[in-house]
Design an enzyme around this catalytic site. Sequence first.
Site, short mmCIF file in Angstrom:
data_model
loop_
_atom_site.label_atom_id
_atom_site.label_comp_id
_atom_site.label_asym_id
_atom_site.label_seq_id
_atom_site.Cartn_x
_atom_site.Cartn_y
_atom_site.Cartn_z
N TYR A 44 8.46 3.95 -6.40
CA TYR A 44 7.31 4.96 -6.14
C TYR A 44 7.11 5.73 -7.27
O TYR A 44 6.04 6.12 -7.80
CB TYR A 44 7.62 5.74 -4.92
CG TYR A 44 6.85 6.80 -4.53
CD1 TYR A 44 5.49 6.62 -4.05
CD2 TYR A 44 6.91 8.26 -5.13
CE1 TYR A 44 4.57 7.66 -3.61
CE2 TYR A 44 5.97 9.10 -4.65
CZ TYR A 44 4.87 8.88 -4.08
OH TYR A 44 4.04 9.77 -3.68
N SER A 72 1.57 11.99 -8.13
CA SER A 72 2.74 12.87 -7.58
C SER A 72 3.46 13.21 -8.64
O SER A 72 3.69 12.74 -9.75
CB SER A 72 3.56 11.88 -6.61
OG SER A 72 4.94 12.36 -6.10
#
Length: 263
Positions: free
Chosen positions: A166, A150
């Site tokens: 995350y 990501s």
Amino acid sequence: MTRTVQQLFDLSGQTALVTGGSRGLGLQMAQALGEAGARLLLVARKSDELEAAAQQLKGQGIEAQWIVADCAKQADLERLGAEALQRLGAVDVLVNNAGAAWGAPAEEHPIEAWDKVMNLNVRGYFLLSQYMAKHCMIGRRRGSIINLASIAGLGGNPRGMHTIAYNTSKGAVLNFTRALAAEWGPHGIRVNAICPGFFPSRMTRGTLEALGEERLAAHAPLGRLGDDEDLKGLTLLLASAAGKHITGQWLAVDGGVSAVVGG
């Protein structure tokens, strides 16, 4: 003889396992691989979503099967690996996409939530990659592993976002990708990563609501969020012979957000 572009991107006769493949980015990537001719095995935790996704793909002429598994659990991953090889004979393309996120300020982030994110986003990627390499890819001297990272793994967050676990996990996925590519390259296994930006999905719903979809789109040089086809081209490149000399790399698919200075 040099192959044509169509031949290089053709996955006919190959198989692909996609975790988190019942919806969102996973289903989009699975569709790209299936459209190129690969037989698919979708993996997720909910049978109803898997069945619906498989039926959708079959309706488009794509061969798709599914297995229920929790990719955060080692026993499930070992069962998944064995059943995948039993059903497919071999796995040519592994897409590690199943993931979790948790929103909380770093000083208040529950350790249980940290462990949940790390177990799925990092440990699960390693365990399934290890299984496929040991039981299939190394012996065949071929395989492509695509890890979903990501742009959150490239730096910090915009103000107002609190996703420390995350971000950390996706940063780990990037170096995991590089290290594994270097180690398994001599076995003919390619390992690469995709770094999506903001795509509307169930996982990003909270972020979109907190920061505003229009604001996030405006921050991207291309002025929009990702859509239902923006990962398809890169997925196919990394999976196919068209990308046979690419390994240990990552590419952001984010409308240019990661190119903005200070972004």
